[in-house]
Design a protein around this motif. Structure first.
Motif, PDB file in Angstrom:
ATOM      1  N   ALA A  41      27.403 -24.474  -9.452  1.00 50.76           N
ATOM      2  CA  ALA A  41      28.137 -24.289  -8.199  1.00 50.76           C
ATOM      3  C   ALA A  41      29.347 -23.387  -8.431  1.00 50.76           C
ATOM      4  O   ALA A  41      29.974 -23.421  -9.487  1.00 50.76           O
ATOM      5  CB  ALA A  41      28.587 -25.631  -7.637  1.00 50.76           C
ATOM      6  N   HIS A  42      29.650 -22.601  -7.415  1.00 42.88           N
ATOM      7  CA  HIS A  42      30.842 -21.754  -7.453  1.00 42.88           C
ATOM      8  C   HIS A  42      31.668 -22.011  -6.201  1.00 42.88           C
ATOM      9  O   HIS A  42      31.148 -21.983  -5.088  1.00 42.88           O
ATOM     10  CB  HIS A  42      30.473 -20.272  -7.527  1.00 42.88           C
ATOM     11  CG  HIS A  42      31.678 -19.372  -7.456  1.00 42.88           C
ATOM     12  ND1 HIS A  42      32.568 -19.261  -8.497  1.00 42.88           N
ATOM     13  CD2 HIS A  42      32.149 -18.567  -6.460  1.00 42.88           C
ATOM     14  CE1 HIS A  42      33.538 -18.431  -8.147  1.00 42.88           C
ATOM     15  NE2 HIS A  42      33.316 -18.000  -6.924  1.00 42.88           N
ATOM     16  N   VAL A  43      32.984 -22.250  -6.399  1.00 45.31           N
ATOM     17  CA  VAL A  43      33.895 -22.526  -5.291  1.00 45.31           C
ATOM     18  C   VAL A  43      35.162 -21.704  -5.484  1.00 45.31           C
ATOM     19  O   VAL A  43      35.695 -21.639  -6.591  1.00 45.31           O
ATOM     20  CB  VAL A  43      34.272 -24.029  -5.210  1.00 45.31           C
ATOM     21  CG1 VAL A  43      34.942 -24.335  -3.876  1.00 45.31           C
ATOM     22  CG2 VAL A  43      33.065 -24.911  -5.426  1.00 45.31           C
ATOM     23  N   GLU A  44      35.636 -21.088  -4.420  1.00 44.08           N
ATOM     24  CA  GLU A  44      36.884 -20.342  -4.497  1.00 44.08           C
ATOM     25  C   GLU A  44      38.054 -21.288  -4.776  1.00 44.08           C
ATOM     26  O   GLU A  44      37.956 -22.497  -4.555  1.00 44.08           O
ATOM     27  CB  GLU A  44      37.124 -19.573  -3.197  1.00 44.08           C
ATOM     28  CG  GLU A  44      36.142 -18.426  -3.002  1.00 44.08           C
ATOM     29  CD  GLU A  44      36.289 -17.746  -1.653  1.00 44.08           C
ATOM     30  OE1 GLU A  44      35.996 -16.543  -1.578  1.00 44.08           O
ATOM     31  OE2 GLU A  44      36.676 -18.422  -0.680  1.00 44.08           O
ATOM     32  N   GLY A  45      39.167 -20.695  -5.262  1.00 38.83           N
ATOM     33  CA  GLY A  45      40.351 -21.484  -5.563  1.00 38.83           C
ATOM     34  C   GLY A  45      41.488 -21.110  -4.636  1.00 38.83           C
ATOM     35  O   GLY A  45      41.316 -21.057  -3.423  1.00 38.83           O
ATOM     36  N   ARG A  46      42.670 -20.828  -5.219  1.00 42.45           N
ATOM     37  CA  ARG A  46      43.799 -20.407  -4.387  1.00 42.45           C
ATOM     38  C   ARG A  46      43.410 -19.173  -3.575  1.00 42.45           C
ATOM     39  O   ARG A  46      43.840 -18.984  -2.456  1.00 42.45           O
ATOM     40  CB  ARG A  46      45.003 -20.072  -5.265  1.00 42.45           C
ATOM     41  CG  ARG A  46      45.682 -21.258  -5.892  1.00 42.45           C
ATOM     42  CD  ARG A  46      46.928 -20.850  -6.650  1.00 42.45           C
ATOM     43  NE  ARG A  46      47.916 -20.241  -5.777  1.00 42.45           N
ATOM     44  CZ  ARG A  46      48.387 -18.996  -5.923  1.00 42.45           C
ATOM     45  NH1 ARG A  46      47.904 -18.219  -6.874  1.00 42.45           N
ATOM     46  NH2 ARG A  46      49.310 -18.531  -5.113  1.00 42.45           N
ATOM     47  N   SER A  47      42.631 -18.322  -4.178  1.00 46.33           N
ATOM     48  CA  SER A  47      41.997 -17.203  -3.465  1.00 46.33           C
ATOM     49  C   SER A  47      40.590 -17.101  -4.049  1.00 46.33           C
ATOM     50  O   SER A  47      39.772 -17.982  -3.804  1.00 46.33           O
ATOM     51  CB  SER A  47      42.814 -15.914  -3.643  1.00 46.33           C
ATOM     52  OG  SER A  47      42.931 -15.553  -4.999  1.00 46.33           O
ATOM     53  N   TYR A  48      40.329 -16.062  -4.843  1.00 50.05           N
ATOM     54  CA  TYR A  48      39.044 -15.992  -5.535  1.00 50.05           C
ATOM     55  C   TYR A  48      39.056 -16.956  -6.718  1.00 50.05           C
ATOM     56  O   TYR A  48      40.090 -17.525  -7.073  1.00 50.05           O
ATOM     57  CB  TYR A  48      38.784 -14.558  -6.006  1.00 50.05           C
ATOM     58  CG  TYR A  48      39.422 -14.197  -7.335  1.00 50.05           C
ATOM     59  CD1 TYR A  48      38.634 -13.854  -8.434  1.00 50.05           C
ATOM     60  CD2 TYR A  48      40.807 -14.183  -7.507  1.00 50.05           C
ATOM     61  CE1 TYR A  48      39.209 -13.516  -9.650  1.00 50.05           C
ATOM     62  CE2 TYR A  48      41.390 -13.847  -8.716  1.00 50.05           C
ATOM     63  CZ  TYR A  48      40.593 -13.514  -9.788  1.00 50.05           C
ATOM     64  OH  TYR A  48      41.168 -13.189 -10.989  1.00 50.05           O
ATOM     65  N   SER A  49      37.930 -17.136  -7.350  1.00 47.63           N
ATOM     66  CA  SER A  49      37.870 -17.880  -8.597  1.00 47.63           C
ATOM     67  C   SER A  49      37.330 -16.951  -9.675  1.00 47.63           C
ATOM     68  O   SER A  49      36.227 -16.412  -9.545  1.00 47.63           O
ATOM     69  CB  SER A  49      36.964 -19.113  -8.480  1.00 47.63           C
ATOM     70  OG  SER A  49      36.754 -19.684  -9.768  1.00 47.63           O
TER      71      SER A  49
END
Length: 449
Positions: free
Chosen positions: A319-327
């Motif tokens: 799984a991939h999830v963005e963070g504060r902006s991109y990850s």
């Protein structure tokens, strides 16, 4: 005169209201800062969307670029010593000194965002006054390429993390410059400002950035610092991570058959509470899930839950999830021969244009930003293993073996130099001080490093 009990009742209502407000604020603060796996459902409902839950997301469409990748084996580089030169990953993937014609042949569409930015400045070039007017926030660097040399003009860092990322970005730029012969003749003279922060403090200005949103039209994308090195546990230089992953993949069929048929994710919810907890809740209790939080400062959590960039490749789904902006983790996930499952993205990186969510060229699986269709997508993938394998193979072919190689990163940097030079002022090497003495501006990057 009011009865004493009535006066007390009137006074107590505002106090109760303020106490309620204070409680809600405290719960929100706790929820946004907590990195524990579970939150009370009431606290979860209070979490604000912040930067990371938008009403619109980006749809990438560069399928024609990938069509040209397939056709690329028919292209010729007439400037090459071998007139039949074609890109081969094993030979050319780490070759940072490809000629411009070879870059264009090997990586069609690589400059997609550069071309967008150039068009946006046609008729109104970037002037030195614009850069002079910029407020230099933490993580920002002003630099110059002049006669094939890199000069550092101004740096604003806060702490060791900033320093390491600035050094990595400058080193990556310098490597792309020095990899080609005759750089003094081939590279344009340019002056620019970049930031290594997750998001630009002022997106209305012409900055080089790691990521942008679709509406941030003044920003110019650059490769992130990790292509040189990300100095955190279990990562280091991107090319070294890829080397270790490929070592475990000497027998592709065997390594694929041994993959754990689960979706893996490790991360800090506090980087994007609403978004990341959406994944955690959607995957909670599912037989196909190995999704959990990690607390970097907690030795027990690190010992039990930490999974390195290499070890995550043991899973069939990541799984991939963005963070504060991109990850910044996406490229490490794309280094695996696994199916990347990502929500609709808001933040764009320079390689995102080659993400394909459907069709024969599909190289990742896209779900809604609230993960409402995650279970449906996972059950489909598990029921169709051949399709999952095709998606994983496409991801390796497009990203690990082409657009995320050292060769592609170097080609992108030089294309960025050329694109910027088309619409920006030409810098001066010297400046005159108050005493009338001419001095070279800044310092050579070799001295800075």
């Amino acid at each position: 005169m009011l009865h004493p009990r009535l006066r007390l009742s009137i006074l107590s209502h505002p106090l109760a209201f303020l106490a309620g407000i204070a409680l809600v604020v405290s719960l929100i603060v706790y929820g946004t800062r907590s990195d524990y796996d579970e939150l009370h459902p009431f606290v979860g409902e209070l979490l604000p969307a912040g930067h990371c839950l938008c009403h619109t997301s980006v749809t990438f469409d560069c399928k024609t670029c990938l069509d040209r990748v397939d056709e690329g084996e028919k292209l010729q580089d007439t400037a090459a010593t071998d007139s039949q030169w074609v890109y081969r990953y094993e030979r050319d993937g780490a070759e940072e000194g490809l000629r411009e014609a070879q870059c264009q042949s090997a990586f069609p569409g690589l400059g997609e965002d550069i071309e967008r930015a150039v068009k946006g400045r046609e008729g109104r070039p970037v002037m030195v006054e614009e850069l002079n007017a910029l407020k230099m926030y933490k993580g920002m660097v002003r630099a110059m390429v002049y006669k094939g040399e890199l000069y550092v003009l101004q740096v604003v860092c806060k702490g060791e993390d900033h320093r390491k990322k600035v050094v990595a970005a400058l080193s990556s730029i310098f490597r792309a410059m020095t990899a080609i012969p005759h750089r003094r003749q081939l590279l344009p003279d340019i002056e620019f400002v970049f930031t290594i922060e997750d998001m630009a403090d002022d997106p209305a200005n012409p900055l080089w950035v790691l990521t942008r949103r679709a509406q941030d039209e003044q920003l110019w994308l650059m490769p992130d610092f990790g292509f040189w090195s990300w100095n955190v546990e279990g990562i280091g230089p991107y090319s070294e991570v890829v080397k270790q992953i490929e070592w475990h993949e000497t027998d592709i069929e065997e390594s694929w058959s041994k993959k754990i048929k689960k979706l893996v994710w490790r991360g800090k919810p506090s980087f994007a509470p609403k978004l990341r907890r959406g994944l955690i809740e959607a995957a909670r209790g599912k037989s196909w899930s190995d999704v959990t939080t990690i607390r970097w400062e907690d030795n027990e959590s690190m010992g039990k839950d930490f999974i390195s960039s290499v070890d995550q490749c043991q899973y069939m789904f990541i799984a991939h999830v963005e963070g504060r902006s991109y990850s910044a983790s996406l490229k490490y996930r794309q280094a695996c021969r696994s199916v990347i499952v990502a929500h609709k993205l808001q933040w764009i990186q320079h390689q995102h244009f080659f993400l394909v969510a459907n069709g024969t060229q599909q190289n990742f699986v896209e779900v809604e930003r609230d993960f409402s269709d995650l279970e449906e997508k996972m059950e489909y993938l598990l029921a169709h293993p051949n399709e999952a394998r095709r998606i994983a193979d496409n991801s390796v072919k497009v990203f690990r073996e082409r657009y995320l190689t050292p060769a592609a990163a170097a080609c992108y940097w030089r294309a960025l130099f050329q694109g910027w030079a088309k619409v920006a002022f030409k810098p001066e090497l010297y400046e005159t001080d108050t005493y009338g003495k001419r001095n070279i501006r800044g310092m050579r990057v070799e001295s800075f490093l």
